[in-house]
Design a protein around this motif. Structure first.
Motif, PDB file in Angstrom:
ATOM      1  N   GLY A  43       6.472   4.514  -9.628  1.00 57.59           N
ATOM      2  CA  GLY A  43       7.158   3.446  -8.912  1.00 57.59           C
ATOM      3  C   GLY A  43       7.287   3.746  -7.428  1.00 57.59           C
ATOM      4  O   GLY A  43       7.075   2.865  -6.583  1.00 57.59           O
ATOM      5  N   ILE A  44       7.619   4.994  -7.100  1.00 55.97           N
ATOM      6  CA  ILE A  44       7.764   5.372  -5.693  1.00 55.97           C
ATOM      7  C   ILE A  44       6.431   5.274  -4.962  1.00 55.97           C
ATOM      8  O   ILE A  44       6.351   4.758  -3.837  1.00 55.97           O
ATOM      9  N   VAL A  45       5.364   5.752  -5.591  1.00 59.67           N
ATOM     10  CA  VAL A  45       4.042   5.693  -4.958  1.00 59.67           C
ATOM     11  C   VAL A  45       3.604   4.243  -4.754  1.00 59.67           C
ATOM     12  O   VAL A  45       3.098   3.871  -3.680  1.00 59.67           O
ATOM     13  N   LEU A  46       3.790   3.410  -5.771  1.00 55.52           N
ATOM     14  CA  LEU A  46       3.409   2.004  -5.651  1.00 55.52           C
ATOM     15  C   LEU A  46       4.227   1.299  -4.574  1.00 55.52           C
ATOM     16  O   LEU A  46       3.709   0.450  -3.840  1.00 55.52           O
ATOM     17  N   HIS A  47       5.496   1.646  -4.461  1.00 57.73           N
ATOM     18  CA  HIS A  47       6.348   1.024  -3.443  1.00 57.73           C
ATOM     19  C   HIS A  47       5.994   1.507  -2.047  1.00 57.73           C
ATOM     20  O   HIS A  47       5.948   0.721  -1.095  1.00 57.73           O
ATOM     21  N   ARG A  48       5.720   2.797  -1.923  1.00 58.04           N
ATOM     22  CA  ARG A  48       5.482   3.380  -0.596  1.00 58.04           C
ATOM     23  C   ARG A  48       4.134   2.982  -0.025  1.00 58.04           C
ATOM     24  O   ARG A  48       4.007   2.741   1.180  1.00 58.04           O
ATOM     25  N   PHE A  49       3.122   2.890  -0.886  1.00 58.21           N
ATOM     26  CA  PHE A  49       1.769   2.721  -0.368  1.00 58.21           C
ATOM     27  C   PHE A  49       1.072   1.433  -0.811  1.00 58.21           C
ATOM     28  O   PHE A  49       0.114   1.013  -0.161  1.00 58.21           O
ATOM     29  N   LEU A  50       1.527   0.800  -1.887  1.00 55.33           N
ATOM     30  CA  LEU A  50       0.785  -0.341  -2.424  1.00 55.33           C
ATOM     31  C   LEU A  50       1.597  -1.627  -2.478  1.00 55.33           C
ATOM     32  O   LEU A  50       1.191  -2.591  -3.131  1.00 55.33           O
ATOM     33  N   GLY A  51       2.745  -1.655  -1.825  1.00 52.46           N
ATOM     34  CA  GLY A  51       3.461  -2.909  -1.648  1.00 52.46           C
ATOM     35  C   GLY A  51       4.317  -3.373  -2.803  1.00 52.46           C
ATOM     36  O   GLY A  51       4.678  -4.557  -2.865  1.00 52.46           O
ATOM     37  N   LEU A  52       4.671  -2.495  -3.730  1.00 53.74           N
ATOM     38  CA  LEU A  52       5.596  -2.889  -4.791  1.00 53.74           C
ATOM     39  C   LEU A  52       6.935  -3.265  -4.166  1.00 53.74           C
ATOM     40  O   LEU A  52       7.457  -2.552  -3.308  1.00 53.74           O
ATOM     41  N   SER A  53       7.499  -4.390  -4.570  1.00 55.57           N
ATOM     42  CA  SER A  53       8.736  -4.862  -3.951  1.00 55.57           C
ATOM     43  C   SER A  53       9.899  -3.922  -4.266  1.00 55.57           C
ATOM     44  O   SER A  53       9.933  -3.277  -5.324  1.00 55.57           O
ATOM     45  N   THR A  54      10.847  -3.872  -3.348  1.00 57.00           N
ATOM     46  CA  THR A  54      11.984  -2.967  -3.516  1.00 57.00           C
ATOM     47  C   THR A  54      12.844  -3.316  -4.727  1.00 57.00           C
ATOM     48  O   THR A  54      13.262  -2.408  -5.458  1.00 57.00           O
ATOM     49  N   PRO A  55      13.152  -4.599  -4.998  1.00 58.03           N
ATOM     50  CA  PRO A  55      13.935  -4.887  -6.216  1.00 58.03           C
ATOM     51  C   PRO A  55      13.255  -4.399  -7.493  1.00 58.03           C
ATOM     52  O   PRO A  55      13.920  -3.894  -8.402  1.00 58.03           O
ATOM     53  N   VAL A  56      11.928  -4.544  -7.559  1.00 54.79           N
ATOM     54  CA  VAL A  56      11.212  -4.055  -8.743  1.00 54.79           C
ATOM     55  C   VAL A  56      11.313  -2.535  -8.821  1.00 54.79           C
ATOM     56  O   VAL A  56      11.530  -1.960  -9.897  1.00 54.79           O
ATOM     57  N   LEU A  57      11.158  -1.865  -7.681  1.00 57.41           N
ATOM     58  CA  LEU A  57      11.279  -0.403  -7.677  1.00 57.41           C
ATOM     59  C   LEU A  57      12.657   0.030  -8.156  1.00 57.41           C
ATOM     60  O   LEU A  57      12.779   0.993  -8.933  1.00 57.41           O
ATOM     61  N   LEU A  58      13.693  -0.646  -7.708  1.00 57.86           N
ATOM     62  CA  LEU A  58      15.046  -0.272  -8.123  1.00 57.86           C
ATOM     63  C   LEU A  58      15.206  -0.401  -9.636  1.00 57.86           C
ATOM     64  O   LEU A  58      15.841   0.445 -10.279  1.00 57.86           O
ATOM     65  N   ASN A  59      14.625  -1.440 -10.218  1.00 56.17           N
ATOM     66  CA  ASN A  59      14.680  -1.586 -11.677  1.00 56.17           C
ATOM     67  C   ASN A  59      13.875  -0.491 -12.376  1.00 56.17           C
ATOM     68  O   ASN A  59      14.277   0.017 -13.430  1.00 56.17           O
ATOM     69  N   VAL A  60      12.735  -0.128 -11.788  1.00 54.66           N
ATOM     70  CA  VAL A  60      11.924   0.955 -12.357  1.00 54.66           C
ATOM     71  C   VAL A  60      12.701   2.265 -12.335  1.00 54.66           C
ATOM     72  O   VAL A  60      12.710   3.030 -13.315  1.00 54.66           O
ATOM     73  N   LEU A  61      13.374   2.542 -11.222  1.00 56.28           N
ATOM     74  CA  LEU A  61      14.149   3.782 -11.125  1.00 56.28           C
ATOM     75  C   LEU A  61      15.325   3.779 -12.096  1.00 56.28           C
ATOM     76  O   LEU A  61      15.656   4.817 -12.684  1.00 56.28           O
ATOM     77  N   LYS A  62      15.952   2.629 -12.278  1.00 59.13           N
ATOM     78  CA  LYS A  62      17.038   2.552 -13.263  1.00 59.13           C
ATOM     79  C   LYS A  62      16.523   2.885 -14.658  1.00 59.13           C
ATOM     80  O   LYS A  62      17.155   3.651 -15.404  1.00 59.13           O
ATOM     81  N   ALA A  63      15.366   2.308 -15.013  1.00 59.08           N
ATOM     82  CA  ALA A  63      14.784   2.595 -16.326  1.00 59.08           C
ATOM     83  C   ALA A  63      14.425   4.071 -16.455  1.00 59.08           C
ATOM     84  O   ALA A  63      14.625   4.688 -17.518  1.00 59.08           O
ATOM     85  N   ALA A  64      13.912   4.658 -15.375  1.00 57.01           N
ATOM     86  CA  ALA A  64      13.541   6.074 -15.410  1.00 57.01           C
ATOM     87  C   ALA A  64      14.770   6.954 -15.617  1.00 57.01           C
ATOM     88  O   ALA A  64      14.731   7.926 -16.392  1.00 57.01           O
TER      89      ALA A  64
END
Length: 301
Positions: A43-64
């Motif tokens: 999730g961090i890599v996709l957000h940092r380099f490939l444009g994954l939206s921040t709200p989606v990343l936050l949900n991914v981190l919560k699941a992790a």
């Protein structure tokens, strides 16, 4: 050998096989810990380099983190069962324990910061009239923090936590101060969203709206720089606000300090050029005066 002996040996073999087989909780603690860690990193890599939206990343981190917590619980259960029953799977259980703890080590690192710093996400050098967001407000979609400054409760907390954050005053014309601020933004590699030059008076300030991202995860933070002044003096104010999250972990105050530190470097590097220009103008005036003096003397003669 009687049938009873055969049955007893069969039971022993089954018990031995059971002991040799790793416990369910040990195996799944390791699997879940590895999956949760991979999910967070992806999730961090996709957000940092490939444009994954921040709200989606936050949900991914919560699941992790939920998965990591469950892996930690399973690892503890497995260790207790192995201790009392002698079952195998100790390596898997300790692996799940270590990987899940490693996942939680990252947020645990910030516990002292959360404890010592106020829970604010918007910091400014002008507490009475913070620079407003205009173009940046359009970038704050659903789930983002409001673009308006939060209000008096933030003012009180910032005044106590960051008393050093004050407007930057300099004895330069407002146009020159604006160019220095713009050069500082470029040197810090902010993403400029909007740039409005000043009108030449304190009533017509100039604005630079930009986006800066945190180093590792790339969370977007919005920065507004206001430059106002006249032909002699100028004032630069900065507002740095987290687009997401309720606690900025001191990031916005640190960003403003970094901006002013870099601005001082730009200002210092521009002093020799300004001094040379002043010297050139002074020499030019002196030359004109000498020429004028000779001309007047010739006419008198």
């Amino acid at each position: 050998m009687t049938s009873l002996d055969v049955s007893w040996h069969a039971v022993h073999r089954m018990m031995d096989e059971t002991r040799r087989r790793p416990t369910f909780s040990a195996v799944w603690s390791l699997r879940l810990a590895l999956f949760s860690g991979a999910l967070a990193i992806s999730g961090i890599v996709l957000h940092r380099f490939l444009g994954l939206s921040t709200p989606v990343l936050l949900n991914v981190l919560k699941a992790a983190f939920v998965g990591g917590g469950l892996a930690l619980l399973l690892a503890l259960v497995a260790i207790v069962r192995i201790w009392f029953t002698g079952r195998s799977g100790g390596a898997a259980a300790f692996g799940g324990l270590l990987f899940s703890l490693a996942l939680f080590a990252w947020p645990a690192y910030y516990i002292p910061v959360v404890r010592d710093l106020p829970a604010i996400n918007d910091v400014t050098t002008d507490l009475h009239a913070p620079p407003p967001m205009s173009a940046l407000a359009n970038l704050r979609g659903p789930g983002a923090n409001p673009a308006d400054y939060p209000g008096e409760h933030f003012v009180e907390m910032q005044a106590v936590a960051y008393p050093d954050l004050q407007p930057f005053l300099l004895s330069r014309p407002v146009d020159e101060a604006f160019e220095i601020a713009a050069q500082t933004v470029r040197r810090l590699k902010y993403e400029v969203v909007s740039e409005t030059p000043p009108g030449g008076s304190f009533e017509q300030p100039g604005y630079i709206e930009a986006v800066d991202r945190t180093l590792i995860i790339g969370f977007p933070d919005d920065v507004v720089i206001r430059v106002m002044g006249d032909s002699e003096t100028s004032q630069i104010d900065v507002r740095s606000a987290s687009r997401y999250g309720q606690h900025d972990l001191g990031q916005n105050a640190s960003r403003i300090r970094t901006f002013f530190a870099e601005l001082r470097k730009v200002l210092d590097s521009s002093v020799p050029a300004a001094a040379e220009a002043d010297n050139a103008r002074s020499k030019g005036r002196a030359t004109q005066q000498r020429r004028g003096g000779r001309g007047r003397g010739d006419r008198r003669n």
